[in-house]
Structure formats: structure tokens, C-alpha cells
Design an enzyme around this catalytic site. Structure first.
Site, mmCIF file in Angstrom:
data_model
loop_
_atom_site.group_PDB
_atom_site.id
_atom_site.type_symbol
_atom_site.label_atom_id
_atom_site.label_comp_id
_atom_site.label_asym_id
_atom_site.label_seq_id
_atom_site.Cartn_x
_atom_site.Cartn_y
_atom_site.Cartn_z
ATOM 1 N N TRP A 37 2.159 1.456 -3.311
ATOM 2 C CA TRP A 37 1.163 2.348 -3.998
ATOM 3 C C TRP A 37 1.142 3.811 -4.514
ATOM 4 C CZ3 TRP A 37 -3.075 5.331 -3.531
ATOM 5 C CH2 TRP A 37 -4.231 5.299 -4.829
ATOM 6 N N HIS A 38 1.824 4.083 -3.187
ATOM 7 C CA HIS A 38 1.444 5.611 -2.985
ATOM 8 C C HIS A 38 2.247 6.844 -3.674
ATOM 9 C CE1 HIS A 38 -2.278 4.720 0.073
ATOM 10 N NE2 HIS A 38 -2.441 5.778 -0.256
ATOM 11 N N GLY A 39 3.652 6.231 -3.487
ATOM 12 C CA GLY A 39 4.750 6.723 -4.374
ATOM 13 C C GLY A 39 5.741 5.956 -4.821
ATOM 14 N N PHE B 102 -0.844 10.088 -7.715
ATOM 15 C CA PHE B 102 -0.884 8.589 -7.836
ATOM 16 C C PHE B 102 -1.640 8.179 -8.378
ATOM 17 C CE2 PHE B 102 -0.403 10.756 -3.027
ATOM 18 C CZ PHE B 102 0.373 10.500 -2.371
ATOM 19 N N SER C 145 0.762 -1.361 0.100
ATOM 20 C CA SER C 145 0.179 -0.230 -0.222
ATOM 21 C C SER C 145 0.930 1.048 -0.234
ATOM 22 C CB SER C 145 -0.580 0.122 0.922
ATOM 23 O OG SER C 145 -2.124 1.521 1.469
#
Length: 498
Positions: free
Chosen positions: A321-323, A498, A318
Site C-alpha cells: 500500500w505504501h509503495g 502514497f 500494508s
């Protein structure tokens, strides 16, 4: 084209009027065209990336439905590989290239990988995850492959939620494109109210808070103590108001045209635990990871150690996924550790509460839990907001230096020192009035969420007398116009990256 821009203020009514004016059978084409124009308003050539993923997923789903066994799995893998490959090239290649090069130098290899000079397409992770949910649901046999290419493209590109969600499932959204939505006054006005509330959170609260947050965090080594503490607390509210504000505008815009998008936030800062926080924060993403990663890994139906691994791994993913940065990975890892620690210490914490008699005072116990959860979440936000890992470590070391370190010093925590603390946060990009408006707007937000509780803001207001409702509407609109922060131009939504 930002939701908080003059272009959208013109674009949305035009598209909506045309939508209700056109016969039902042409509306999907209008929405698809509007979505293409909306996305191309950012970087036009990146529409080709969307086109590739849409075509691959569309044909993979159809062929998958017609086949069985290994061939069916091949189509699934082809679709997911294409999606992940595009995501990797645009979002993660440079991150892995830099880290592999650094690792090679550490072990003495003369090896380097050149970074790619490309810009990350807006909302790439959002629309790829939405496409992935479709292909996985078709593979599992829970959803029939969509035969109309235009409708499937619209599912991926529906412009109100194209850039930053909520991430929809095909079961919820695709059928709505086939339904005829007639003009409904109550639904339209409710949608507009939700859009206005979202705009208030964005331009009145988030964009003003962003000034002080950016002032401190973009030059973090020039500050210490209380300014860093305030900037971190302000960021907690900034990111919530910014992202939930976007979601409210997206859901409101869709509702005006008759579409129902899922609720993405549910007063997350009133959560009493980290587990509850993730049931209230970015719900479309947390449920996506739950259904497509956590449960396939075994969820909690495995050994204790494996369960902890599953939790930690999902939150690491997670974060990634954000960066593409170690700060985001650490942010995700912290939340994973929070959850594991809460599971391990659950019985001990219950014993402590019983021993001190805290369970007898439910409201005090609840308040302590909410404050503790907010502090833990805010601490993790440090890594989310910091420009790099070095800045994040500096914040962690200096964020509480303003608190007296001894009991005697705490006793002598006098009024003058309190005034000095207040002065230290003035002129950090905001005037005294700006700081006051920031704090007051956060107070308004908290009060509104305390009042609404089980019912949403719109339902709550609709139950009030006519003069009260219109007084609130005018107050909201005037606040957006007068107190909205437009001085630095239109602020892009945080989650667009994102």
C-alpha cells in the site's frame, strides 16, 4: 498547495472566514469547492479520477441499499473493482510490468510489457481507502447510503485531510457536515495551536533532518559507518515529524471550522513493543487494515499457523500500500515477522526477565523495551527510505561498522575516536549549527512528549498560567519563523507520494 506554503497561509484564512460568514446551508458547497481547488492546485486533470470513483461509489451504495442477495454483492464488487483498477493502473502497473518482464526473461520467454508514462496522483491511496471504508460500511449495513452527492463528495475530498489522511470512517465524518458549527474562540485557538505545533514538527525538525538524510541516502555508496547510522536515526524522526506534523495541521485546520478528525499518532516511539507501536503509529491506517482485512481473514480466531499467516499477509499488503517497490514490501514483511517473533518468544522472554531479575526494576525494563522497539522500527525504516533494494542491503551491511568489533577494541574506544565520529557527520548538507539544531529539536520533541503523556500538547499548555502560555506561543511562532528550514524551498510531505 502545501500546508507549509505561503499559498496555504493565505488560502486557509480566506476559506475559514467565508465558512463562518455563510449561512449553514451553503457551507458544505463552499468546503467542496475549496477542496476541489485545493486538489487541482497540484495536477488539475487528476480531479477526474476522483470524480469517477466518487460517482461509482455514490451510486453503488444507493443501489446496494435497495437490493438484496447477489445483486447487492455485485454493486459492492463493482465499486471495489473500479477503485482497485484505478489504484493498480496508476500505482502498481509499472511495478508488476517490470517484474513480470524480468521473470519472463529468466525462464527464457521473449516477453515484455511497456511501462506507462503516468504520474501517481497525490494521496491516491488515502482517498480511495476512505471511499472503500464507506462502501464496505454500507454493504455491512452499519451506515446508511448518503443521498446527497455533494456531501458524499465532500466526505472523500475534505481538503484538510484529502492528501494524506487521517483515513476517516463515514460514521465519524459525514454527520459533521450536516451539523452547524458556530465560531467558538477556544476551539478555534486550540486548532490554531495544533496547526502551529504541526508546522514546528514539519519545518523546524523534519525538513532540516531531511537535508542530512537525503545527502547520505541519495549517494549511499559514498558513505559507511556512523554517517549512515545517524542518517537512519534522523530519518526515523524525520518521517514521524513530517507525517504527524501533517496530521496535526490537518486536524487543527478542521478543528478551527468545528470538525473533529481522528487522532493518527500517539507518541509511537515510546512504544514498548511492535504491537503497541502499531496502535500508536498511523492509527487510521492500522485500524483500517484490522477491520477490513485482518478480521475478515479470521484474525486470531483461527489456528496458530493461520494466525501467523494473517499477520504476515496484512503487513505485506500494508507495505505494498505504501509503495510499488520491493523495499516497501520488505518493510511491511519485517513488521509482520517482528509481531510473529514476539508472539512465539513471549513466554521465553518473560522467563529470561524473571531469571535476571529485570521485572523487579520496572523503569529499566520499560526503557529497554522502548529502546529495543525503536531500534527494530528504525531498522525497518532503512527499507522504507532506501532508493532501491541494493541501497538498502548496502545500508544493512555498513550501518554498524563504526562499532568496535572486539572487547579490547571497545575498551580502547577513546575520546579522539568519539571526536572523529562527530566530525564524520558534519557537512553532510548541514553546517555544524544545523546538526546541533537538528539534535536539539529532537530533544525538544522528546521532552514535550514525555511531559504530555496522557494529555495532548494543547490541553497541557491550556492548564499553565497566562504568562507561561503566551511565552510558549511566542516561542513556538518565533522558532517556526527563525529556525524553520526554508532554504531549499517548501519540502513536500513524505506521505503525499502514497
Amino acid at each position: 498547495m502545501l500546508f507549509n506554503s505561503l499559498q496555504f497561509l493565505i488560502y486557509f484564512p480566506i476559506v475559514t472566514i467565508l465558512y463562518f460568514w455563510l449561512p449553514h446551508k451553503y457551507r458544505w458547497f463552499l468546503l467542496l469547492t475549496a477542496s476541489v481547488i485545493f486538489y487541482m492546485a497540484f495536477i488539475p486533470k487528476y480531479i477526474l479520477i476522483l470524480l469517477v470513483t466518487i460517482l461509482v461509489d455514490y451510486f453503488s451504495a444507493i443501489w446496494m441499499e435497495k437490493t438484496e442477495g447477489k445483486l447487492r454483492k455485485i454493486f459492492l464488487v463493482t465499486s471495489l473493482t473500479t477503485t482497485f483498477s484505478i489504484l493498480f493502473v496508476f500505482k502498481y502497473f509499472n511495478f508488476f510490468a517490470v517484474n513480470l518482464t524480468s521473470l519472463a526473461h529468466i525462464i527464457g520467454w521473449n516477453y515484455s510489457i511497456e511501462s506507462l508514462g503516468i504520474i501517481l496522483p497525490l494521496g491516491l491511496s488515502f482517498h480511495t481507502f476512505q471511499g472503500m471504508s464507506y462502501i464496505i460500511e454500507v454493504y455491512r449495513g452499519k451506515f446508511k447510503a448518503e443521498k446527497n452527492l455533494g456531501i458524499y463528495a465532500l466526505y472523500v475530498m475534505f481538503y484538510p485531510q484529502l492528501v494524506a489522511g487521517p483515513i476517516e470512517r463515514p460514521q465519524n465524518l459525514i454527520h459533521q457536515f450536516y451539523e452547524e458549527h458556530k465560531f467558538d474562540y477556544i476551539r478555534v485557538t486550540d486548532g490554531l495551536k495544533l496547526m502551529a505545533w504541526g508546522m514546528f514538527k514539519k519545518v523546524v525538525i523534519a525538513d532540516r533532518l531531511a537535508v542530512l538524510v537525503n545527502w547520505v541516502y541519495n549517494d549511499i555508496h559514498s558513505f559507511t559507518g556512523f554517517p549512515i547510522f545517524i542518517a537512519t536515526i534522523f530519518f526515523s524522526f524525520q518521517i514521524y515529524c513530517d507525517f504527524s506534523g501533517y496530521t496535526d495541521i490537518a486536524r487543527g485546520a478542521a478543528s478551527v471550522m468545528g470538525f473533529n478528525l481522528m487522532k493518527n499518532f500517539d507518541r509511537p516511539y515510546f512504544s514498548k513493543s511492535i504491537s503497541e507501536f502499531w496502535k500508536r503509529w498511523h492509527i487510521s491506517l492500522s485500524t483500517w487494515f484490522r477491520d477490513y482485512l485482518y478480521i475478515p481473514l479470521g484474525g486470531n480466531r483461527v489456528s496458530t499457523f493461520r494466525w501467523y499467516f494473517n499477520l504476515f499477509f496484512v503487513f505485506l499488503v500494508s507495505g505494498l500500500w505504501h509503495g510499488a517497490s520491493w523495499t516497501f514490501i520488505i518493510w511491511g514483511g519485517l513488521h509482520g515477522l517482528y509481531l510473529i517473533f514476539s508472539i512465539i518468544t513471549k513466554k521465553l522472554r518473560e522467563k529470561v526477565k524473571n531469571f535476571v531479575g529485570l521485572n523487579k526494576y520496572k523503569q529499566i525494563n520499560k526503557l529497554i523495551q522502548i529502546i529495543t522497539t525503536f531500534c527494530l522500527v528504525s531498522f525497518a525504516w532503512i527499507f522504507f527510505r532506501a532508493n532501491n533494494l541494493s541501497d538498502a542491503i548496502y545500508v544493512v551491511k555498513n550501518i554498524l561498522t563504526w562499532i568496535p568489533k572486539s572487547f579490547s577494541a571497545l575498551i580502547s574506544f577513546n575520546f579522539n575516536y568519539f571526536i572523529d565520529l562527530i566530525k564524520s557527520v558534519l557537512n553532510l548538507g548541514l553546517s555544524s549549527l544545523g546538526v546541533f539544531l537538528s539534535i536539539f529539536s529532537i530533544f525538544i520533541l522528546i521532552c514535550a512528549q514525555l511531559i504530555q503523556r496522557k494529555n495532548g500538547v494543547i490541553k497541557l499548555i491550556s492548564k499553565k498560567p497566562l504568562f507561561v502560555r503566551w511565552a510558549l506561543y511566542y516561542s513556538l511562532i518565533i522558532s517556526i519563523i527563525v529556525f524553520g528550514f526554508y532554504h531549499a524551498g517548501n519540502q513536500q510531505f513524505i506521505y503525499f507520494q502514497f
